[in-house]
Design a protein around this motif. Sequence first.
Motif, PDB file in Angstrom:
ATOM      1  N   TYR A   1      -8.288  -0.496  -2.768  1.00 23.67           N
ATOM      2  CA  TYR A   1      -8.283  -1.939  -3.037  1.00 23.67           C
ATOM      3  C   TYR A   1      -9.646  -2.540  -2.709  1.00 23.67           C
ATOM      4  O   TYR A   1     -10.188  -3.355  -3.468  1.00 23.67           O
ATOM      5  CB  TYR A   1      -7.213  -2.656  -2.220  1.00 23.67           C
ATOM      6  N   ASN A   2     -10.190  -2.157  -1.560  1.00 24.78           N
ATOM      7  CA  ASN A   2     -11.502  -2.685  -1.175  1.00 24.78           C
ATOM      8  C   ASN A   2     -12.563  -2.332  -2.209  1.00 24.78           C
ATOM      9  O   ASN A   2     -13.413  -3.164  -2.554  1.00 24.78           O
ATOM     10  CB  ASN A   2     -11.908  -2.133   0.193  1.00 24.78           C
TER      11      ASN A   2
ATOM     12  N   GLN B   1       1.165   2.584  -7.748  1.00 28.95           N
ATOM     13  CA  GLN B   1      -0.170   2.108  -7.396  1.00 28.95           C
ATOM     14  C   GLN B   1      -1.021   1.771  -8.624  1.00 28.95           C
ATOM     15  O   GLN B   1      -1.884   0.897  -8.557  1.00 28.95           O
ATOM     16  CB  GLN B   1      -0.881   3.135  -6.522  1.00 28.95           C
ATOM     17  N   ALA B   2      -0.807   2.422  -9.741  1.00 27.01           N
ATOM     18  CA  ALA B   2      -1.595   2.130 -10.937  1.00 27.01           C
ATOM     19  C   ALA B   2      -1.397   0.677 -11.361  1.00 27.01           C
ATOM     20  O   ALA B   2      -2.365  -0.033 -11.685  1.00 27.01           O
ATOM     21  CB  ALA B   2      -1.226   3.083 -12.066  1.00 27.01           C
TER      22      ALA B   2
ATOM     23  N   CYS C   1       0.800  -1.229   0.000  1.00 32.60           N
ATOM     24  CA  CYS C   1       0.000   0.000   0.000  1.00 32.60           C
ATOM     25  C   CYS C   1       0.832   1.277   0.000  1.00 32.60           C
ATOM     26  O   CYS C   1       0.312   2.349  -0.329  1.00 32.60           O
ATOM     27  CB  CYS C   1      -0.974   0.002   1.175  1.00 32.60           C
ATOM     28  N   ASP C   2       2.114   1.196   0.357  1.00 36.99           N
ATOM     29  CA  ASP C   2       2.949   2.400   0.306  1.00 36.99           C
ATOM     30  C   ASP C   2       3.970   2.346  -0.823  1.00 36.99           C
ATOM     31  O   ASP C   2       4.929   3.105  -0.840  1.00 36.99           O
ATOM     32  CB  ASP C   2       3.638   2.657   1.655  1.00 36.99           C
ATOM     33  N   SER C   3       3.722   1.458  -1.792  1.00 37.33           N
ATOM     34  CA  SER C   3       4.545   1.430  -2.995  1.00 37.33           C
ATOM     35  C   SER C   3       4.188   2.607  -3.895  1.00 37.33           C
ATOM     36  O   SER C   3       3.054   3.096  -3.891  1.00 37.33           O
ATOM     37  CB  SER C   3       4.321   0.120  -3.747  1.00 37.33           C
TER      38      SER C   3
ATOM     39  N   GLN D   1      -7.057  -5.986  -9.671  1.00 40.40           N
ATOM     40  CA  GLN D   1      -8.358  -6.105 -10.339  1.00 40.40           C
ATOM     41  C   GLN D   1      -8.407  -7.349 -11.223  1.00 40.40           C
ATOM     42  O   GLN D   1      -9.393  -8.104 -11.204  1.00 40.40           O
ATOM     43  CB  GLN D   1      -8.630  -4.844 -11.165  1.00 40.40           C
ATOM     44  N   LYS D   2      -7.359  -7.608 -11.978  1.00 42.40           N
ATOM     45  CA  LYS D   2      -7.358  -8.744 -12.898  1.00 42.40           C
ATOM     46  C   LYS D   2      -7.346 -10.077 -12.153  1.00 42.40           C
ATOM     47  O   LYS D   2      -8.004 -11.040 -12.579  1.00 42.40           O
ATOM     48  CB  LYS D   2      -6.150  -8.658 -13.832  1.00 42.40           C
ATOM     49  N   VAL D   3      -6.617 -10.149 -11.072  1.00 46.24           N
ATOM     50  CA  VAL D   3      -6.587 -11.404 -10.318  1.00 46.24           C
ATOM     51  C   VAL D   3      -7.962 -11.704  -9.737  1.00 46.24           C
ATOM     52  O   VAL D   3      -8.485 -12.824  -9.870  1.00 46.24           O
ATOM     53  CB  VAL D   3      -5.512 -11.361  -9.213  1.00 46.24           C
TER      54      VAL D   3
END
Length: 398
Positions: A204-205, A152-153, A147-149, A160-162
């Motif tokens: 993400y949620n 993020q895109a 989450c702090d990478s 989403q794809k997974v």
Amino acid sequence: MTSRATQLRSVFLAAALAVTATVSGVHPATATTQANAAQIVADMGAGWNLGNQLEASSNGVPSETAWGQPTITQALIDKVKAAGFKTIRIPISYLNYIGAAPGYQVNTAWLNRIQQVVDYAYQRGLYVLINMHGDGYKSVNGAWLICDSGDQATIKAKYQKVWQQVAARFAGYDQHLVMEAMNEEFDGQYGTPTQPCYSNINAYNQIFVDTVRKTGGNNGSRWLLIAGWNTNIDYTTGNYGFVLPTDQFRSSSVPASEKRIMISVHYYSPWDFAGEENGTITQWGRNSTNPSKKSTWGQEDYLDAQLKAVRDVFVSKGYPAVVGEYGSVDKSAFDSSNNRYRADFARAVVSTAKKYGAATIYWDNGYNGQYGLGLFDRNSITVTHQGIIDAVMGGLAG
């Protein structure tokens, strides 16, 4: 929570897939089950985690035997069911089994194995929770849901794809299958939540809810489990940045007055009793006999206040809660009475959660003996801690 023997906290298509789910994914008795908030919690009963198996990995490659556990069998799941558990949570890692952009295709053999293990429980009439578990731990080789990478895109596109592929695979399964967005997602530092990390968790949620819903089938009305910062109760119920996702794509068959989103929290308090790997704090609760072996915090009153907060903020508004992990490590090598207090702790968590409208799922890491959390021996398919199981069932009964 992921763990090896001595580490509790860390080291841790679509159309074709939908056809597969439709063929093998119809629950034997209740293909159209629809449960409201109170019903889903009651029906889930006592839960058990198949920990350290499908979320285990080696050098970024998921493997159910990578952390010393045997291959999962139908016999193990049958033993868990026979012990009285009605829900099984299956932690899952994807890691390097995710292919390259832009499709991020998940290894088909891995998806097949996930579905097979799900079916071990689902076809026995149990509730099953599946999640994305180890992909967000910085300590895990191949982890990427960070989450702090800065990128993020890419992370969000991959996420989403997974979930799109997983949701399509299970679109034909009824409401006995619950999907959980992630596990203990945070920046790796055990302090106050930071931004923009928390905002990314919220994103993400939202991606998870939208993606699962859009795959159709029973996913339109499926119960979805989401979590705040590190599944921490204070940081999810308090004013630290958690935002409930909207559910605009859910099925019109769901009554407008009902929700289909659940809130996940974990409970390992006090940590010096529940998780710390030394022999100092071995007792818990009002029945403790030795003050020097009991933590100065985290007793029954604290537990009650924590789960009451979850009730007040979420359950009272129609969002049922799941204590997706709880338990305490075995320190009986240091204190022969320890297992009695471990049972007291489990009973209290379950009974207090029931009081405040939450379901509970015990964290079994597959290990028995010192610092283990196992309730079963997965090699011999036998019960190892009937006393703790009895306490769980007793707490649920009332």
